[in-house]
Design a protein around this motif. Structure first.
Motif, PDB file in Angstrom:
ATOM      1  N   ASP A  45      -4.336 -13.513  21.482  1.00  8.56           N
ATOM      2  CA  ASP A  45      -3.340 -14.789  21.304  1.00  8.56           C
ATOM      3  C   ASP A  45      -2.565 -15.015  22.545  1.00  8.56           C
ATOM      4  OD1 ASP A  45      -3.959 -14.367  18.509  1.00  8.56           O
ATOM      5  OD2 ASP A  45      -2.094 -13.208  18.009  1.00  8.56           O
ATOM      6  N   PRO A  46      -2.551 -16.310  22.501  1.00  8.07           N
ATOM      7  CA  PRO A  46      -2.097 -16.774  23.907  1.00  8.07           C
ATOM      8  C   PRO A  46      -0.384 -16.274  23.860  1.00  8.07           C
ATOM      9  CG  PRO A  46      -2.998 -18.608  22.727  1.00  8.07           C
ATOM     10  CD  PRO A  46      -2.981 -17.586  21.808  1.00  8.07           C
ATOM     11  N   GLU A  47       0.284 -16.048  22.992  1.00  4.22           N
ATOM     12  CA  GLU A  47       1.583 -15.563  23.144  1.00  4.22           C
ATOM     13  C   GLU A  47       1.639 -14.034  23.651  1.00  4.22           C
ATOM     14  OE1 GLU A  47       0.556 -15.150  18.857  1.00  4.22           O
ATOM     15  OE2 GLU A  47       0.564 -16.797  20.225  1.00  4.22           O
ATOM     16  N   MET A  48       0.615 -13.359  23.725  1.00  2.00           N
ATOM     17  CA  MET A  48       0.537 -12.349  24.516  1.00  2.00           C
ATOM     18  C   MET A  48       0.076 -11.905  25.812  1.00  2.00           C
ATOM     19  SD  MET A  48       0.302  -9.471  22.124  1.00  2.00           S
ATOM     20  CE  MET A  48       0.474  -9.423  20.399  1.00  2.00           C
ATOM     21  N   LEU A  49      -0.163 -13.162  26.391  1.00  2.00           N
ATOM     22  CA  LEU A  49      -0.269 -13.343  27.724  1.00  2.00           C
ATOM     23  C   LEU A  49       0.643 -14.212  28.481  1.00  2.00           C
ATOM     24  CD1 LEU A  49      -3.940 -14.691  27.311  1.00  2.00           C
ATOM     25  CD2 LEU A  49      -3.243 -12.255  27.683  1.00  2.00           C
ATOM     26  N   THR A  50       0.804 -13.299  29.754  1.00  2.00           N
ATOM     27  CA  THR A  50       2.193 -14.143  30.676  1.00  2.00           C
ATOM     28  C   THR A  50       1.369 -15.152  31.316  1.00  2.00           C
ATOM     29  OG1 THR A  50       2.676 -11.836  31.183  1.00  2.00           O
ATOM     30  CG2 THR A  50       3.350 -13.589  32.735  1.00  2.00           C
ATOM     31  N   GLU A  51       1.934 -16.369  30.686  1.00  2.00           N
ATOM     32  CA  GLU A  51       1.507 -17.911  31.229  1.00  2.00           C
ATOM     33  C   GLU A  51       2.148 -18.135  32.446  1.00  2.00           C
ATOM     34  OE1 GLU A  51      -0.367 -20.518  29.866  1.00  2.00           O
ATOM     35  OE2 GLU A  51      -1.025 -19.221  27.964  1.00  2.00           O
ATOM     36  N   ASP A  52       3.306 -18.047  32.653  1.00  2.00           N
ATOM     37  CA  ASP A  52       3.905 -18.287  33.955  1.00  2.00           C
ATOM     38  C   ASP A  52       4.203 -17.048  34.883  1.00  2.00           C
ATOM     39  OD1 ASP A  52       5.397 -19.297  35.797  1.00  2.00           O
ATOM     40  OD2 ASP A  52       7.337 -19.843  34.472  1.00  2.00           O
ATOM     41  N   LEU A  53       3.403 -16.998  35.849  1.00  2.00           N
ATOM     42  CA  LEU A  53       3.790 -15.878  36.737  1.00  2.00           C
ATOM     43  C   LEU A  53       4.809 -16.064  37.857  1.00  2.00           C
ATOM     44  CD1 LEU A  53      -0.106 -15.027  37.350  1.00  2.00           C
ATOM     45  CD2 LEU A  53       1.262 -13.995  35.766  1.00  2.00           C
TER      46      LEU A  53
END
Length: 103
Positions: A45-53
């Motif tokens: 799921d995309p919300e599990m990944l840190t999008e904005d490093l």
């Protein structure tokens, strides 16, 4: 282009596994991100990944024992297969600043 992803603060060069982590691969959503939470939870799921490093890093403090154990297993596999090429640190951290001596 190289393919990188981060697990528990380590940045791995997963280019040799491009068919898995690169464009069109089953794990492509982990590329260029902190994949720790997604791997720990077994989720794409995309919300599990840190999008904005450039934002705050995920400290994973709310993960349970089973999730942390799963994450340690993933980290071990990545350490065995791929080269560590960097360290994920928060923006503004001393290690994130360019080394003026290298100029």
């Amino acid at each position: 282009m190289p393919v990188y992803l981060a697990v528990r603060g380590k940045i791995f060069d997963v280019t040799p596994g491009r068919n898995f982590y690169g464009p069109g691969g089953p794990y492509q959503n982990f590329a260029g991100r902190d994949a720790s939470r997604g791997l720990a939870c077994g989720s794409f799921d995309p919300e599990m990944l840190t999008e904005d490093l450039n934002g705050p890093l995920d400290k994973l403090e709310d993960l349970g024992g089973e999730e942390m154990e799963a994450l340690r297993g993933w980290e071990e596999r990545f350490n065995e297969k791929y080269l560590v090429v960097g360290k994920l640190v928060p923006v503004g951290h001393a290690e994130a600043e360019p080394d003026e001596k290298a100029s």
